[in-house]
Design a protein around this motif. Structure first.
Motif, PDB file in Angstrom:
ATOM      1  N   LEU A  46       0.890  -1.081   0.067  1.00 29.94           N
ATOM      2  CA  LEU A  46       0.037  -0.053   0.098  1.00 29.94           C
ATOM      3  C   LEU A  46       1.061   1.268  -0.131  1.00 29.94           C
ATOM      4  CD1 LEU A  46      -2.962   0.885   0.206  1.00 29.94           C
ATOM      5  CD2 LEU A  46      -2.635   1.247   2.795  1.00 29.94           C
ATOM      6  N   ASN A  47       1.701   1.224   0.882  1.00 24.40           N
ATOM      7  CA  ASN A  47       2.776   2.497   0.886  1.00 24.40           C
ATOM      8  C   ASN A  47       3.604   2.618  -0.448  1.00 24.40           C
ATOM      9  OD1 ASN A  47       2.007   2.859   3.634  1.00 24.40           O
ATOM     10  ND2 ASN A  47       3.522   1.714   4.653  1.00 24.40           N
ATOM     11  N   LYS A  48       3.713   1.473  -0.934  1.00 24.17           N
ATOM     12  CA  LYS A  48       4.473   1.839  -2.410  1.00 24.17           C
ATOM     13  C   LYS A  48       3.866   2.178  -3.385  1.00 24.17           C
ATOM     14  CE  LYS A  48       7.312  -0.822  -5.846  1.00 24.17           C
ATOM     15  NZ  LYS A  48       7.964  -1.844  -6.019  1.00 24.17           N
ATOM     16  N   PHE A  49       2.735   1.917  -3.449  1.00 24.38           N
ATOM     17  CA  PHE A  49       1.699   2.449  -4.956  1.00 24.38           C
ATOM     18  C   PHE A  49       1.078   3.445  -4.469  1.00 24.38           C
ATOM     19  CE2 PHE A  49       2.645  -2.246  -5.908  1.00 24.38           C
ATOM     20  CZ  PHE A  49       3.176  -2.098  -7.132  1.00 24.38           C
ATOM     21  N   ASN A  50       0.617   3.864  -3.167  1.00 25.38           N
ATOM     22  CA  ASN A  50      -0.401   4.640  -2.668  1.00 25.38           C
ATOM     23  C   ASN A  50       0.450   5.963  -1.899  1.00 25.38           C
ATOM     24  OD1 ASN A  50      -2.491   6.376  -2.429  1.00 25.38           O
ATOM     25  ND2 ASN A  50      -3.500   4.954  -0.946  1.00 25.38           N
ATOM     26  N   SER A  51       1.177   6.525  -2.960  1.00 24.01           N
ATOM     27  CA  SER A  51       1.831   8.092  -2.515  1.00 24.01           C
ATOM     28  C   SER A  51       0.714   9.177  -1.829  1.00 24.01           C
ATOM     29  CB  SER A  51       2.729   8.517  -3.559  1.00 24.01           C
ATOM     30  OG  SER A  51       1.955   9.086  -4.716  1.00 24.01           O
ATOM     31  N   LYS A  52      -0.571   8.804  -2.345  1.00 26.84           N
ATOM     32  CA  LYS A  52      -1.288  10.006  -1.721  1.00 26.84           C
ATOM     33  C   LYS A  52      -2.166   9.649  -0.710  1.00 26.84           C
ATOM     34  CE  LYS A  52      -2.442  11.300  -6.503  1.00 26.84           C
ATOM     35  NZ  LYS A  52      -3.669  11.536  -7.673  1.00 26.84           N
ATOM     36  N   GLU A  53      -1.599   8.614   0.041  1.00 26.46           N
ATOM     37  CA  GLU A  53      -2.456   8.317   1.473  1.00 26.46           C
ATOM     38  C   GLU A  53      -2.132   9.364   2.546  1.00 26.46           C
ATOM     39  OE1 GLU A  53      -2.319   4.912   4.764  1.00 26.46           O
ATOM     40  OE2 GLU A  53      -0.986   4.795   3.469  1.00 26.46           O
ATOM     41  N   GLY A  54      -3.210   9.717   3.008  1.00 24.36           N
ATOM     42  CA  GLY A  54      -3.264  11.048   3.931  1.00 24.36           C
ATOM     43  C   GLY A  54      -2.585  10.698   5.337  1.00 24.36           C
ATOM     44  N   PRO A  55      -2.268  11.873   6.091  1.00 22.62           N
ATOM     45  CA  PRO A  55      -1.700  11.571   7.469  1.00 22.62           C
ATOM     46  C   PRO A  55      -2.443  10.475   8.462  1.00 22.62           C
ATOM     47  CG  PRO A  55      -2.800  13.871   7.104  1.00 22.62           C
ATOM     48  CD  PRO A  55      -2.748  13.010   5.870  1.00 22.62           C
ATOM     49  N   GLU A  56      -1.858  10.233   9.315  1.00 24.64           N
ATOM     50  CA  GLU A  56      -2.402   9.429  10.454  1.00 24.64           C
ATOM     51  C   GLU A  56      -2.837  10.477  11.540  1.00 24.64           C
ATOM     52  OE1 GLU A  56      -1.672   5.806  13.641  1.00 24.64           O
ATOM     53  OE2 GLU A  56      -0.665   5.777  11.676  1.00 24.64           O
ATOM     54  N   ILE A  57      -4.057  10.239  11.916  1.00 22.43           N
ATOM     55  CA  ILE A  57      -4.625  11.359  13.057  1.00 22.43           C
ATOM     56  C   ILE A  57      -5.269  10.668  14.185  1.00 22.43           C
ATOM     57  CG2 ILE A  57      -5.499  12.868  10.827  1.00 22.43           C
ATOM     58  CD1 ILE A  57      -8.350  12.289  11.506  1.00 22.43           C
ATOM     59  N   LYS A  58      -5.573  11.362  14.921  1.00 28.01           N
ATOM     60  CA  LYS A  58      -6.263  10.733  16.172  1.00 28.01           C
ATOM     61  C   LYS A  58      -7.762  11.242  16.297  1.00 28.01           C
ATOM     62  CE  LYS A  58      -2.520   9.468  18.122  1.00 28.01           C
ATOM     63  NZ  LYS A  58      -2.190   7.824  18.295  1.00 28.01           N
ATOM     64  N   ILE A  59      -8.534  10.639  17.026  1.00 28.09           N
ATOM     65  CA  ILE A  59      -9.972  10.745  16.893  1.00 28.09           C
ATOM     66  C   ILE A  59     -10.363  12.020  17.392  1.00 28.09           C
ATOM     67  CG2 ILE A  59     -12.132  10.035  18.281  1.00 28.09           C
ATOM     68  CD1 ILE A  59     -11.240   7.167  17.761  1.00 28.09           C
ATOM     69  N   LYS A  60      -9.573  12.657  18.500  1.00 30.12           N
ATOM     70  CA  LYS A  60      -9.938  13.997  18.994  1.00 30.12           C
ATOM     71  C   LYS A  60     -10.058  14.900  17.848  1.00 30.12           C
ATOM     72  CE  LYS A  60      -5.095  15.250  20.463  1.00 30.12           C
ATOM     73  NZ  LYS A  60      -5.250  16.288  19.449  1.00 30.12           N
ATOM     74  N   ILE A 119      -7.714  -4.445  17.471  1.00 30.19           N
ATOM     75  CA  ILE A 119      -6.850  -3.009  17.141  1.00 30.19           C
ATOM     76  C   ILE A 119      -6.456  -2.947  15.796  1.00 30.19           C
ATOM     77  CG2 ILE A 119      -4.624  -1.989  17.476  1.00 30.19           C
ATOM     78  CD1 ILE A 119      -6.426  -2.468  20.281  1.00 30.19           C
ATOM     79  N   ILE A 120      -7.378  -1.979  14.780  1.00 25.10           N
ATOM     80  CA  ILE A 120      -6.854  -1.945  13.704  1.00 25.10           C
ATOM     81  C   ILE A 120      -6.333  -0.763  13.139  1.00 25.10           C
ATOM     82  CG2 ILE A 120      -9.010  -3.260  12.977  1.00 25.10           C
ATOM     83  CD1 ILE A 120     -10.505  -0.905  12.278  1.00 25.10           C
ATOM     84  N   ARG A 121      -5.680  -0.548  11.874  1.00 21.11           N
ATOM     85  CA  ARG A 121      -5.276   0.900  11.300  1.00 21.11           C
ATOM     86  C   ARG A 121      -6.058   0.897  10.424  1.00 21.11           C
ATOM     87  NH1 ARG A 121      -0.017   0.588  11.956  1.00 21.11           N
ATOM     88  NH2 ARG A 121       0.204   2.291  13.530  1.00 21.11           N
ATOM     89  N   VAL A 122      -6.661   1.925   9.735  1.00 23.07           N
ATOM     90  CA  VAL A 122      -7.548   1.983   8.664  1.00 23.07           C
ATOM     91  C   VAL A 122      -6.741   3.060   7.593  1.00 23.07           C
ATOM     92  CG1 VAL A 122      -9.769   2.542   7.519  1.00 23.07           C
ATOM     93  CG2 VAL A 122      -9.573   1.736  10.025  1.00 23.07           C
ATOM     94  N   HIS A 123      -6.454   2.795   6.698  1.00 22.83           N
ATOM     95  CA  HIS A 123      -5.821   3.320   5.569  1.00 22.83           C
ATOM     96  C   HIS A 123      -6.984   3.998   4.459  1.00 22.83           C
ATOM     97  CE1 HIS A 123      -1.710   1.912   6.553  1.00 22.83           C
ATOM     98  NE2 HIS A 123      -2.432   0.997   6.795  1.00 22.83           N
ATOM     99  N   ASN A 124      -6.900   5.152   4.161  1.00 23.53           N
ATOM    100  CA  ASN A 124      -7.702   5.718   3.011  1.00 23.53           C
ATOM    101  C   ASN A 124      -9.252   5.749   3.729  1.00 23.53           C
ATOM    102  OD1 ASN A 124      -5.917   6.253   1.049  1.00 23.53           O
ATOM    103  ND2 ASN A 124      -6.189   4.420   0.078  1.00 23.53           N
TER     104      ASN A 124
END
Length: 434
Positions: A46-60, A119-124
């Motif tokens: 995902l990181n290799k092909f998706n250079s437009k992925e947004g930043p990681e944020i917090k729920i707050k 526990i998950i990490r959601v991209h896009n």
């Protein structure tokens, strides 16, 4: 590549829309041959092909989130829901997700095999406003990683309970603690999973305001006039107006009279006290608010109208948007703008209140329409009669993209207040006069 990886390859293909399927497959296959763990391999692709992925944020920070972002959290609850779209049954998965900064609702438009506690990490991912509340969404272009246990992320939402006054409770709150006087209370029978259940409904108030509540737990010691303190009540929203939901995780106690700083009778007496319209505009919604101002405009859609007998929508030429050709039912209403100098709100008055404020019954209004042979005659008459009228309105306020509206439960022309208003206006004049 083994067929067991096909679903993961398909998930990556959806998240990397526009990238060749074979390129994704070759990259994933190469990583798996080097025994890179599957989730790590997916993230690397995902990181290799998706250079437009947004930043990681917090729920707050989700209410100010960019168009696309990454978020890590724990699934607090998840529920499968089904609905029919264009003749086909569509499934979605909704619930709550938390991180160390807060908790929010989420909607997943694909089956990511989410389970409570994951526990998950959601991209896009992306944010949508739903009922004036920011909500996490992920779907076709999103990728969900399952991560190892992280003790820094809470397992339940009760850690985010805030203590607030009643008027301070708003659409951003999920769980709150407060105290107040029960001013209204009644019991209602409902069926839950086929079983009869008694719930308690009512209104709780403090010196700042009121909110409706529903209790799914017994409240045998509580009656009208009881002062109660509660913790971890759920905040529900309807048209932007908060309400309190007492569930099994909610705790409460009856307060002795000497421990509550306000008189029970003062709050139960229900004397309406107007507040500035500017204060109403600051909130997404307020339950049982009173404002006073001048009608500066009567809006189109006022006067004699017709409603659908099935859904009560306003119809034109006997055609309902939802039910087609129908025999309309006549009704009367007033849509106006009320201004008190601090701000302006839309107000909606039903037939009974319209008859009182307009000074004519619906039958008399129909006679005006017949005599002039114009369906707009009543609307024009309302404009002539009502613009400039000083009016007090009481009801629930809600905010939308079109502005703030108060749907009136009562309305009246204040008495004996002309002199104080003149004195107030004179004080605002410059000392050297006009």
């Amino acid at each position: 590549m083994n067929d067991k990886y096909a679903p993961h390859l398909e998930e990556l293909a959806k998240a990397l829309d526009g990238i060749e399927h074979d390129d994704i497959k070759n990259e994933l296959d190469k990583l798996l041959k080097f025994r890179v763990p599957l989730e790590e391999a997916k993230r690397t692709v995902l990181n290799k092909f998706n250079s437009k992925e947004g930043p990681e944020i917090k729920i707050k920070d989700i209410s100010q989130a960019p168009k696309s972002f990454t978020l890590k959290g724990r699934i607090i609850s998840v529920e499968k829901k089904s609905f029919v779209l264009k003749g086909e049954t569509v499934n979605l998965y909704s619930g709550k997700i938390a991180d160390e900064t807060g908790v929010c609702f989420f909607t997943a438009w694909n089956d990511f095999c989410l389970k409570e506690g994951d526990i998950i990490r959601v991209h896009n991912a992306y944010m949508k406003q739903w009922n004036n509340r920011p909500e996490l969404n992920f779907g076709q272009r999103s990728l969900v990683e399952k991560l190892p246990e992280d003790p820094s992320i809470p397992r339940n939402e009760q850690l985010f309970t805030q203590s607030k006054k009643i008027l301070e409770i708003n659409s951003s709150d999920m769980l709150v603690s407060s105290q107040g006087i029960v001013t209204e209370m009644y019991h209602r029978n409902v069926k839950i999973k086929g079983k009869d259940t008694i719930i308690v409904e009512g209104v709780i108030a403090d010196e700042t305001g009121k909110l409706p509540f529903t209790s799914w737990i017994p409240m045998d010691e509580v009656d009208i006039g009881s002062a109660i303190s509660f913790k971890a009540a759920q905040v529900r929203l309807f048209r932007g107006i908060p309400s309190l939901n007492f569930a099994h995780e909610t705790s409460w106690e009856v307060l002795p009279e000497n421990k509550y700083p306000f008189s029970n009778m003062d709050l139960i007496s229900d004397e309406p006290i107007p507040i500035p319209i500017a204060s109403v505009l600051e909130k997404d919604g307020i339950f049982d608010v009173v404002v006073t101002g001048n009608i500066i405009s009567v809006r189109p859609g006022s006067g004699i109208i017709e409603r659908c007998p099935v859904c009560n929508r306003v119809i034109q030429n006997n055609v309902c948007r939802a039910h087609g050709n129908v025999a309309g039912i006549k009704d009367m209403r007033i849509k106006a703008i009320l201004d008190d100098g601090t701000g302006a709100v839309y107000i909606m008055l039903n037939k009974e209140l319209s008859e009182t404020v307009f000074g004519r019954s619906m039958g008399e209004a129909e006679e005006i329409m017949k005599a002039s042979l114009s369906k707009d005659a009543v609307y024009e008459s309302m404009k002539r009669y009502l613009v400039g009228t000083y009016l007090t309105v009481r009801g629930n306020s809600s905010k939308s993209e079109f502005g703030t509206t108060i749907v009136a439960r009562s309305a009246w022309i204040p008495e004996d207040d002309l002199l104080p208003r003149l004195e107030y206006l004179l004080l605002k004049l410059p000392e050297d006069g006009l």
